[in-house]
Scaffold this motif. Structure first.
Motif, PDB file in Angstrom:
ATOM      1  N   LEU A  60       0.786  -1.111  -0.045  1.00  0.00           N
ATOM      2  CA  LEU A  60      -0.109  -0.046  -0.006  1.00  0.00           C
ATOM      3  C   LEU A  60       0.952   1.137  -0.051  1.00  0.00           C
ATOM      4  N   LEU A 115      -1.020  -2.676   9.202  1.00  0.00           N
ATOM      5  CA  LEU A 115      -2.414  -2.304   8.323  1.00  0.00           C
ATOM      6  C   LEU A 115      -3.773  -2.626   9.014  1.00  0.00           C
ATOM      7  N   VAL A 134      -6.600   0.067  10.347  1.00  0.00           N
ATOM      8  CA  VAL A 134      -7.734   0.077   9.506  1.00  0.00           C
ATOM      9  C   VAL A 134      -9.172  -0.327  10.452  1.00  0.00           C
ATOM     10  N   GLU A 139      -6.735   6.825   6.442  1.00  0.00           N
ATOM     11  CA  GLU A 139      -5.644   6.848   5.932  1.00  0.00           C
ATOM     12  C   GLU A 139      -4.541   7.806   6.700  1.00  0.00           C
ATOM     13  N   LEU A 149      -2.620   5.384   8.715  1.00  0.00           N
ATOM     14  CA  LEU A 149      -1.636   4.780   8.066  1.00  0.00           C
ATOM     15  C   LEU A 149      -0.648   5.513   7.489  1.00  0.00           C
ATOM     16  N   GLN A 202      -7.758   7.696   0.079  1.00  0.00           N
ATOM     17  CA  GLN A 202      -9.053   7.094   0.496  1.00  0.00           C
ATOM     18  C   GLN A 202      -9.457   6.038  -0.610  1.00  0.00           C
ATOM     19  N   THR A 222      -6.742   3.205  -0.633  1.00  0.00           N
ATOM     20  CA  THR A 222      -6.950   2.382   0.292  1.00  0.00           C
ATOM     21  C   THR A 222      -8.123   1.406   0.411  1.00  0.00           C
ATOM     22  N   TYR A 272      -7.765  -1.285  -2.132  1.00  0.00           N
ATOM     23  CA  TYR A 272      -6.695  -2.286  -1.652  1.00  0.00           C
ATOM     24  C   TYR A 272      -7.226  -3.152  -0.453  1.00  0.00           C
ATOM     25  N   CYS A 273      -7.835  -2.528   0.359  1.00  0.00           N
ATOM     26  CA  CYS A 273      -8.583  -3.274   1.536  1.00  0.00           C
ATOM     27  C   CYS A 273      -9.739  -4.279   0.854  1.00  0.00           C
ATOM     28  N   TYR A 333     -13.570  -2.169   5.920  1.00  0.00           N
ATOM     29  CA  TYR A 333     -13.259  -0.854   5.851  1.00  0.00           C
ATOM     30  C   TYR A 333     -14.545  -0.125   5.842  1.00  0.00           C
TER      31      TYR A 333
END
Length: 348
Positions: free
Chosen positions: A25, A263, A267, A291, A294, A307, A310, A313-314, A321
């Protein structure tokens, strides 16, 4: 999400199992250029806050001994909230990459302009970022007047036990005292061994309050001055609480012994708040709390794009998320407070 959820060893991912997830990430953020400093943005933002503060002081001096000063008090509560957000960004080195200018700016804004210790807040906030919503390590969920888990509620005694029964209803009234509580805690922290510059910080705090109280009582009658303080400090506390409470309150708590990789730890315990440009300005970018946790040094204007990256990616990794609107975030936070206080209400 309003239930008092707890992350335990069974629901965690061990640190070494998915250690490369955050690295990937971070690589995507770097490639998107989102970690670059934004000097123009912060020049415009800080200049706007400074001009507004100057305008508020000028209006105060022009109005003199008038009840119309309560309007000025309300306006300055918003300005102080924005100053708090500016101090926050300086502390995270979002504005300057080097420590010295960040610290100098933080001392100026926090101690001199706000009456809050930069060093004390930095220590507290750093521990929060390292272990958000961890009962034993996050100072923001340590039991005090309010309780944040049923375990804390079961041990509450005296005033915290009484307030804990009704803490959801009392949350916003209690926030009116938050500004004064920050100043009181700042003076108290000057004696702490962890304070690096107690003399400098203490001097700046004293100068702030000499100017603050001296100016009020020099221009206003005692009754009007006290009313000004009540409105200004009360609304300032509510503003701060409205910005910070939606970020983690009501999100899962982490039990001692639970191990999460960086991570997931950030989150799963954080909540984003949707709302567009107005919410971005009101919350100073902290509505992108996931964010921000992180990438604490990421400049505010980059968080919106971060955002999107992320969240996507999550979804790839199957990590929950959570984001919602401002009112819904407060409902979740208050629902959590009500839920963890239930054992106290049912106790005989």
């Amino acid at each position: 999400m309003a239930n008092p959820m707890v992350l335990t060893e069974n629901t965690s991912t061990r640190e070494g199992e998915r250690g490369s997830d955050f690295s990937e990430l971070s690589r995507r953020m770097t490639e998107a250029g989102l970690l670059r400093r934004r000097p123009f943005y912060y020049t415009v933002r800080f200049a706007s806050v400074a001009l507004t503060l100057g305008g508020g002081v000028a209006a105060f001096l022009v109005l003199g001994d008038s009840w119309q000063q309560l309007i000025v008090a309300a306006a300055l509560a918003v300005v102080f909230g924005q100053l708090g957000l500016a101090a926050h960004d300086l502390a995270h080195r979002q504005v300057f990459s080097r420590r010295r200018p960040s610290e100098a700016g933080g001392l100026l804004v926090a101690n001199l302009l706000l009456g809050m210790s930069y060093g004390w807040w930095m220590n507290k906030h750093t521990r929060h970022h390292a272990n958000p919503n961890h009962e034993g390590k996050d100072p923001d969920v340590a039991p005090d007047i309010l309780v944040w888990s049923r375990r804390q509620a079961s041990k509450a005694q005296g005033i915290p036990r009484f307030i804990g029964k009704h803490q959801a209803a009392l949350f916003f009234p209690l926030l009116t005292l938050e500004g004064l509580n920050l100043s009181f805690s700042s003076f108290k922290a000057l004696r702490s061994p962890s304070m690096k510059r107690p003399l400098l910080e203490g001097t700046l705090l004293v100068v702030h309050f000499v100017l603050y109280f001296g100016g009020l009582f020099a221009v206003l009658s005692p009754g009007k001055a006290l009313a000004f303080i009540a409105v200004h400090q009360g609304l300032f506390g509510i503003y701060l609480g409205s910005v910070f409470a939606p970020n983690h309150k009501g999100m899962p708590m982490i039990e001692e012994g639970t191990r999460l990789d960086f991570l997931r730890r950030q989150v799963l315990t954080s909540r984003n708040v949707r709302g567009g440009v107005l919410i971005d300005a009101f919350m100073g970018g902290l509505n992108y709390q996931i964010e921000h946790h992180l990438f604490p040094s990421m400049p505010t204007p980059a968080l919106g794009r971060a955002q999107e990256i992320t969240e996507r990616y999550c979804a790839e990794l199957g990590i929950p998320y959570h984001q919602t609107g401002l009112l819904a975030s407060h409902r979740e936070a208050l629902g959590h407070l009500r839920s963890v206080g239930e054992p106290l209400r049912n106790a005989r």
